[in-house]
Write an enzyme that holds these catalytic residues in place. Structure first.
Site, PDB file in Angstrom:
ATOM      1  N   HIS A 102      45.324  24.700  45.426  1.00  0.00           N
ATOM      2  CA  HIS A 102      45.611  23.790  46.536  1.00  0.00           C
ATOM      3  C   HIS A 102      45.972  22.384  46.065  1.00  0.00           C
ATOM      4  O   HIS A 102      46.645  21.640  46.767  1.00  0.00           O
ATOM      5  CB  HIS A 102      44.411  23.714  47.486  1.00  0.00           C
ATOM      6  CG  HIS A 102      44.130  25.013  48.182  1.00  0.00           C
ATOM      7  ND1 HIS A 102      42.925  25.293  48.786  1.00  0.00           N
ATOM      8  CD2 HIS A 102      44.900  26.124  48.351  1.00  0.00           C
ATOM      9  CE1 HIS A 102      42.966  26.509  49.312  1.00  0.00           C
ATOM     10  NE2 HIS A 102      44.151  27.038  49.044  1.00  0.00           N
TER      11      HIS A 102
ATOM     12  N   HIS B  94      50.490  22.023  49.707  1.00  0.00           N
ATOM     13  CA  HIS B  94      49.229  21.418  50.127  1.00  0.00           C
ATOM     14  C   HIS B  94      49.199  19.943  49.707  1.00  0.00           C
ATOM     15  O   HIS B  94      48.807  19.623  48.590  1.00  0.00           O
ATOM     16  CB  HIS B  94      48.055  22.142  49.469  1.00  0.00           C
ATOM     17  CG  HIS B  94      47.964  23.601  49.815  1.00  0.00           C
ATOM     18  ND1 HIS B  94      47.184  24.081  50.829  1.00  0.00           N
ATOM     19  CD2 HIS B  94      48.580  24.680  49.274  1.00  0.00           C
ATOM     20  CE1 HIS B  94      47.302  25.401  50.902  1.00  0.00           C
ATOM     21  NE2 HIS B  94      48.149  25.783  49.958  1.00  0.00           N
TER      22      HIS B  94
ATOM     23  N   SER C  61      24.153  50.742  27.387  1.00  0.00           N
ATOM     24  CA  SER C  61      25.045  51.795  27.878  1.00  0.00           C
ATOM     25  C   SER C  61      26.468  51.629  27.376  1.00  0.00           C
ATOM     26  O   SER C  61      27.167  52.610  27.122  1.00  0.00           O
ATOM     27  CB  SER C  61      25.062  51.814  29.411  1.00  0.00           C
ATOM     28  OG  SER C  61      23.812  52.199  29.936  1.00  0.00           O
TER      29      SER C  61
ATOM     30  N   HIS D  17      45.972  20.053  55.396  1.00  0.00           N
ATOM     31  CA  HIS D  17      45.520  20.861  54.262  1.00  0.00           C
ATOM     32  C   HIS D  17      46.660  21.663  53.651  1.00  0.00           C
ATOM     33  O   HIS D  17      46.928  21.557  52.454  1.00  0.00           O
ATOM     34  CB  HIS D  17      44.409  21.812  54.713  1.00  0.00           C
ATOM     35  CG  HIS D  17      43.992  22.792  53.659  1.00  0.00           C
ATOM     36  ND1 HIS D  17      43.202  22.436  52.599  1.00  0.00           N
ATOM     37  CD2 HIS D  17      44.259  24.112  53.498  1.00  0.00           C
ATOM     38  CE1 HIS D  17      43.007  23.491  51.833  1.00  0.00           C
ATOM     39  NE2 HIS D  17      43.631  24.531  52.356  1.00  0.00           N
TER      40      HIS D  17
ATOM     41  N   HIS E 243      29.587  55.887  41.236  1.00  0.00           N
ATOM     42  CA  HIS E 243      29.866  55.355  39.906  1.00  0.00           C
ATOM     43  C   HIS E 243      31.067  56.011  39.232  1.00  0.00           C
ATOM     44  O   HIS E 243      31.474  55.587  38.152  1.00  0.00           O
ATOM     45  CB  HIS E 243      28.639  55.528  39.003  1.00  0.00           C
ATOM     46  CG  HIS E 243      27.540  54.546  39.273  1.00  0.00           C
ATOM     47  ND1 HIS E 243      27.045  54.321  40.529  1.00  0.00           N
ATOM     48  CD2 HIS E 243      26.843  53.726  38.435  1.00  0.00           C
ATOM     49  CE1 HIS E 243      26.077  53.413  40.453  1.00  0.00           C
ATOM     50  NE2 HIS E 243      25.946  53.034  39.203  1.00  0.00           N
TER      51      HIS E 243
ATOM     52  N   ARG F 264      31.202  58.841  28.446  1.00  0.00           N
ATOM     53  CA  ARG F 264      29.772  58.984  28.200  1.00  0.00           C
ATOM     54  C   ARG F 264      29.498  60.239  27.372  1.00  0.00           C
ATOM     55  O   ARG F 264      28.579  60.264  26.556  1.00  0.00           O
ATOM     56  CB  ARG F 264      29.034  59.063  29.534  1.00  0.00           C
ATOM     57  CG  ARG F 264      27.529  59.205  29.421  1.00  0.00           C
ATOM     58  CD  ARG F 264      26.930  59.513  30.780  1.00  0.00           C
ATOM     59  NE  ARG F 264      25.479  59.528  30.755  1.00  0.00           N
ATOM     60  CZ  ARG F 264      24.723  59.969  31.751  1.00  0.00           C
ATOM     61  NH1 ARG F 264      25.301  60.435  32.844  1.00  0.00           N
ATOM     62  NH2 ARG F 264      23.407  59.956  31.664  1.00  0.00           N
TER      63      ARG F 264
ATOM     64  N   ASP G 268      35.532  23.267  48.611  1.00  0.00           N
ATOM     65  CA  ASP G 268      34.562  24.064  49.355  1.00  0.00           C
ATOM     66  C   ASP G 268      34.875  25.547  49.297  1.00  0.00           C
ATOM     67  O   ASP G 268      33.960  26.382  49.295  1.00  0.00           O
ATOM     68  CB  ASP G 268      34.547  23.599  50.818  1.00  0.00           C
ATOM     69  CG  ASP G 268      33.898  22.232  50.987  1.00  0.00           C
ATOM     70  OD1 ASP G 268      32.739  22.091  50.576  1.00  0.00           O
ATOM     71  OD2 ASP G 268      34.550  21.321  51.521  1.00  0.00           O
TER      72      ASP G 268
ATOM     73  N   GLU H 119      29.922  40.821  36.759  1.00  0.00           N
ATOM     74  CA  GLU H 119      31.184  41.379  36.271  1.00  0.00           C
ATOM     75  C   GLU H 119      32.373  40.466  36.558  1.00  0.00           C
ATOM     76  O   GLU H 119      33.223  40.249  35.689  1.00  0.00           O
ATOM     77  CB  GLU H 119      31.440  42.757  36.904  1.00  0.00           C
ATOM     78  CG  GLU H 119      30.491  43.845  36.445  1.00  0.00           C
ATOM     79  CD  GLU H 119      29.280  43.974  37.365  1.00  0.00           C
ATOM     80  OE1 GLU H 119      28.547  44.956  37.233  1.00  0.00           O
ATOM     81  OE2 GLU H 119      29.077  43.067  38.210  1.00  0.00           O
TER      82      GLU H 119
ATOM     83  N   PHE I 242      33.075  49.434  37.640  1.00  0.00           N
ATOM     84  CA  PHE I 242      32.736  48.065  38.032  1.00  0.00           C
ATOM     85  C   PHE I 242      33.709  47.028  37.488  1.00  0.00           C
ATOM     86  O   PHE I 242      33.575  45.838  37.802  1.00  0.00           O
ATOM     87  CB  PHE I 242      31.297  47.748  37.626  1.00  0.00           C
ATOM     88  CG  PHE I 242      30.321  48.692  38.274  1.00  0.00           C
ATOM     89  CD1 PHE I 242      30.396  48.953  39.634  1.00  0.00           C
ATOM     90  CD2 PHE I 242      29.368  49.360  37.532  1.00  0.00           C
ATOM     91  CE1 PHE I 242      29.526  49.843  40.243  1.00  0.00           C
ATOM     92  CE2 PHE I 242      28.495  50.254  38.130  1.00  0.00           C
ATOM     93  CZ  PHE I 242      28.567  50.494  39.490  1.00  0.00           C
TER      94      PHE I 242
ATOM     95  N   PRO J 131      43.776  32.017  43.200  1.00  0.00           N
ATOM     96  CA  PRO J 131      42.624  32.571  43.909  1.00  0.00           C
ATOM     97  C   PRO J 131      41.400  31.672  43.738  1.00  0.00           C
ATOM     98  O   PRO J 131      41.071  31.244  42.630  1.00  0.00           O
ATOM     99  CB  PRO J 131      42.410  33.931  43.226  1.00  0.00           C
ATOM    100  CG  PRO J 131      43.746  34.279  42.662  1.00  0.00           C
ATOM    101  CD  PRO J 131      44.346  32.975  42.244  1.00  0.00           C
ATOM    102  N   LEU J 132      40.733  31.390  44.834  1.00  0.00           N
ATOM    103  CA  LEU J 132      39.642  30.415  44.813  1.00  0.00           C
ATOM    104  C   LEU J 132      38.512  30.849  43.885  1.00  0.00           C
ATOM    105  O   LEU J 132      38.152  32.020  43.824  1.00  0.00           O
ATOM    106  CB  LEU J 132      39.106  30.213  46.229  1.00  0.00           C
ATOM    107  CG  LEU J 132      40.109  29.645  47.236  1.00  0.00           C
ATOM    108  CD1 LEU J 132      39.520  29.644  48.633  1.00  0.00           C
ATOM    109  CD2 LEU J 132      40.531  28.247  46.847  1.00  0.00           C
TER     110      LEU J 132
ATOM    111  N   HIS K  42      31.694  54.984  30.746  1.00  0.00           N
ATOM    112  CA  HIS K  42      31.412  55.855  31.888  1.00  0.00           C
ATOM    113  C   HIS K  42      32.679  56.003  32.731  1.00  0.00           C
ATOM    114  O   HIS K  42      32.738  55.646  33.896  1.00  0.00           O
ATOM    115  CB  HIS K  42      30.246  55.309  32.712  1.00  0.00           C
ATOM    116  CG  HIS K  42      28.945  55.289  31.966  1.00  0.00           C
ATOM    117  ND1 HIS K  42      28.767  54.538  30.822  1.00  0.00           N
ATOM    118  CD2 HIS K  42      27.766  55.928  32.195  1.00  0.00           C
ATOM    119  CE1 HIS K  42      27.519  54.709  30.373  1.00  0.00           C
ATOM    120  NE2 HIS K  42      26.898  55.555  31.185  1.00  0.00           N
TER     121      HIS K  42
END
Length: 681
Positions: A71, A31, A388, A266, A482, A529, A160, A420, A446, A120-121, A470
């Site tokens: 980039h 780039h 939790s 680019h 979940h 849990r 961007d 997260e 998650f 990764p952006l 969990h």
């Protein structure tokens, strides 16, 4: 005094541009556009403002610089070469070659001077938030009147694409709340992404969005030429102590190219005729490549020498500080060296079968309570699930801006909010700063939201800790949305990551012990849990090997191997099998990664030849073929209901496990199978 600029600055800027042009042409990949447009910003920042020492890239009070994506990697590589880091012109010529110091995106483990691995952006700017948090914490803990040991800033450049990524929004929102005045982000407003004009997909007012996040917002309208304006914006940003600053810099992507301002420059190298055109435009010989005028080296070496002097002054200040604040100095020097307090592991809780059954998320809380005041490097929190995840130890103080009244920057408990992915990327920044062991809590399911950040932790060799509660269908009533059936398989398949699923208190302590002493590998602690019994035969020492024989018998008919909450169930199943005349061994395998690092002799002592091995885990069976001949698991989604009923529905009771084991023994009757470990994976 504001910096001044002359012709040498212009030559330096154009040198950066042309190094990017030449490297991408030689690699036939890369780039060039972003480095050509951002060269003025980068030059002003590195040459006039940043403090760093190329001879010691790990100088602790250095300013940090982060590219939010890959980039502009040639921009960074050019800078590192010019300022005297261990990066030669030959390294630039080997851009994107196998094993080079200049890989396709900046990687901290490969290139001296790269703070974090980006690509990764949005990850880099989110890492930058973590770096700034770390500086704020160190300053609050160690700075004293007359001893400003921690004064460094974190600078980042994002485009961007980063603005559009959700992870950047999560982290930027957190940074505004945290009032991180030591964070300065340049937004490269060049209106171009891979698909073309950003107006096709992005019409929001970025500065208004960041103003709403609580940031100071500035705009340099001519980022191609206005060096004084760039410098003035940086000065204004540094003067703002209670807000992070975003500086929108409007630039021309591929500045000087025939394709400038288009997506054609680019992600593709310039054509040879265009490269010649650019070199002539900037006063360079169009027939020469990788040219660095001596006056540019001289200019950059002067700045590098000033950075080395900064470090020497800092070292002298630290020695004076050590005499006046000896206890704090011991702590600080330990952090710089990457060591933990002597004897800290003696605080890890130890259990016997006489102790009550406890959920492993509560066992984790007990560890954090034991270590919170013993290991000052430990810093972490939860993504809005403190009650939790049980991640807050009793004496913890919240990491908060003092003005909020919720805590102060010396605190070590972080309220990440429902972010997260941002939490994962911010933890990477906290760890990359040095001297901290970050952890973050959420439900195991998650952690998948943060998979991009987790992958970069592993790739970057950054030892963060995920407290992932969990962990199975045992969470019960929350149901299959979940229940993380596939999550462990995903992360176990990721290189360089520990995935611990402890079965009792000793195994939980072992998971923390190994994770906290890891220098290059992140960890996920999958925690239950429901209550788990304390097991006969478990010890911290045994579990620290990642897998061990929990119950040994001679002339066994079967080995059952399990993890977490299913180990206790499997132990009861072995008793049922014994009542029927079978001999069953039991293996607990809390972490595959750690176990795989043990000697082959040890591993074969755990998984021997001669009888079938059956795995038991309330997850997908994918991957268990590495250790077992038969697999008992769940290859569907879970179900809603009280956890005991859900376990029974899928057959995960002592009786159900024993029945599957009997069928396995029958299937291998008269067969003496070799251990799956004899097969090379």
């Amino acid at each position: 005094m504001s910096p001044t600029f002359d012709k040498v600055d212009t030559v330096a800027i154009n040198t950066i541009r042309l190094l990017a042009v030449d490297a991408t042409i030689k690699a036939n990949s890369g780039h060039p556009g972003a480095p050509m447009g951002l060269a003025p910003v980068a030059h002003v920042l590195f040459n006039k403002f940043m403090s760093f020492n190329p001879k010691n890239p790990k100088y602790f009070n250095r300013d940090r610089f982060v590219l939010s994506n890959g980039h502009g990697c040639m921009l960074l590589y050019a800078l590192l070469h010019l300022y005297g880091y261990d990066l030669s012109l030959d390294d630039l010529k080997n851009f994107r070659q196998l094993g080079s110091k200049t890989p396709g995106h900046p990687e901290a483990a490969d290139t001296p001077g790269v703070e974090v691995t980006t690509g990764p952006l949005g990850q880099g700017v989110s890492n930058a938030v973590g770096l700034a948090m770390a500086q704020a914490h160190f300053a609050a803990r160690f700075n004293k009147p007359g001893y400003d040991l921690f004064t460094n800033y974190t600078y980042a450049i994002m485009g961007d694409g980063c603005v559009m990524e959700g992870v950047a929004s999560e982290a930027s929102s957190a940074a505004g709340h945290l009032q991180l005045g030591n964070l300065i982000v340049f937004y490269d407003d060049n209106h171009i992404s891979i698909d073309g004009d950003t107006a096709q997909a992005l019409t929001e007012d970025v500065l208004k969005k960041y103003e709403a996040y609580g940031w100071q917002t500035l705009w340099v309208k001519d980022g191609d030429n206005d060096l004084a304006g760039i410098a003035a914006a940086i000065e204004e940003a540094k003067a703002c102590k209670n807000k992070p600053t975003i500086i929108k810099v409007t630039t021309t992507i591929g500045f000087g190219s025939k394709l400038q301002g288009t997506h054609g420059v680019h992600g593709n190298p310039l054509k040879k005729d265009d490269a010649a055109h650019v070199k002539e435009l900037f006063g360079f010989n169009p027939n020469e490549s990788f040219v660095v005028p001596q006056e540019v080296y001289d200019l950059c070496s002067t700045t590098a020498a000033a950075g080395a002097a900064d470090e020497e002054a800092w070292n002298q200040l630290l020695e004076k500080y050590s005499a006046e604040y000896p206890e704090l100095a011991v702590d600080l020097k330990s952090r710089v060296a990457g060591t933990l307090p002597e004897g800290w592991e003696k605080s890890l809780p130890v259990y016997t079968p006489a102790d009550p059954a406890i959920a492993s998320r509560k066992l984790s809380e007990t560890v954090l309570n034991a270590l919170g005041d013993v290991v000052p490097q430990l810093i972490g929190g939860s993504a809005d699930l403190t009650g939790s995840n049980y991640t807050r130890w009793k004496t913890a103080v919240d990491f908060q801006p003092p003005s909020t009244g919720f805590g102060d920057y010396s605190g070590r408990y972080i309220r990440y909010g429902v972010r997260e992915h941002g939490m994962g990327a911010m933890m990477n920044g906290l760890a990359a700063y040095g001297g901290l062991i970050p952890f973050g809590g959420t439900f195991l399911n998650f952690v998948s939201y943060a998979a991009g950040a987790v992958r970069l932790s592993a790739l970057s060799e950054i030892p963060v800790i995920w407290v992932a509660t969990h962990d199975s269908i045992g969470l019960g009533e929350d149901g299959p949305t979940h229940q993380p059936i596939e999550t462990l398989a995903h992360f176990r398949a990721t290189p360089n990551i520990m995935v611990w699923r402890p079965a009792d208190g000793n195994e939980c302590s072992a998971a923390y012990k190994v994770s906290m002493t890891s220098k290059h590998t992140p960890s996920i602690l999958a925690l239950s849990r429901q209550n788990l019994p304390q097991l006969e035969g478990s010890t911290i020492e045994k579990a620290s090997k990642g897998g061990y024989v929990l119950k040994e018998v001679a002339d066994a008919n079967i080995t059952i191997v399990s993890t977490g909450s299913e180990v206790g169930l499997s132990l009861d199943a072995t008793k049922i099998l014994e009542s029927k005349g079978y001999k069953a061994r039991l293996v607990s395998l809390p972490d595959w990664f750690t176990f795989d690092k043990q000697s082959l002799d040890y591993k074969l002592s755990v998984f021997p030849d001669g009888h079938p091995i059956m795995s038991v885990e309330v997850m997908t069976t994918l991957g268990w073929q590495k250790y077992s001949h038969e697999q008992f698991g769940i290859n569907t989604f879970g179900a809603s209901g009280p956890y005991l009923q859900v376990y029974a529905k899928f057959g995960f009771t002592p009786e159900g496990i024993a029945e599957r084991a009997e069928k396995t023994i029958a299937a291998y009757k008269g067969v003496s199978p070799r251990s799956p470990l004899h097969i090379a994976f």
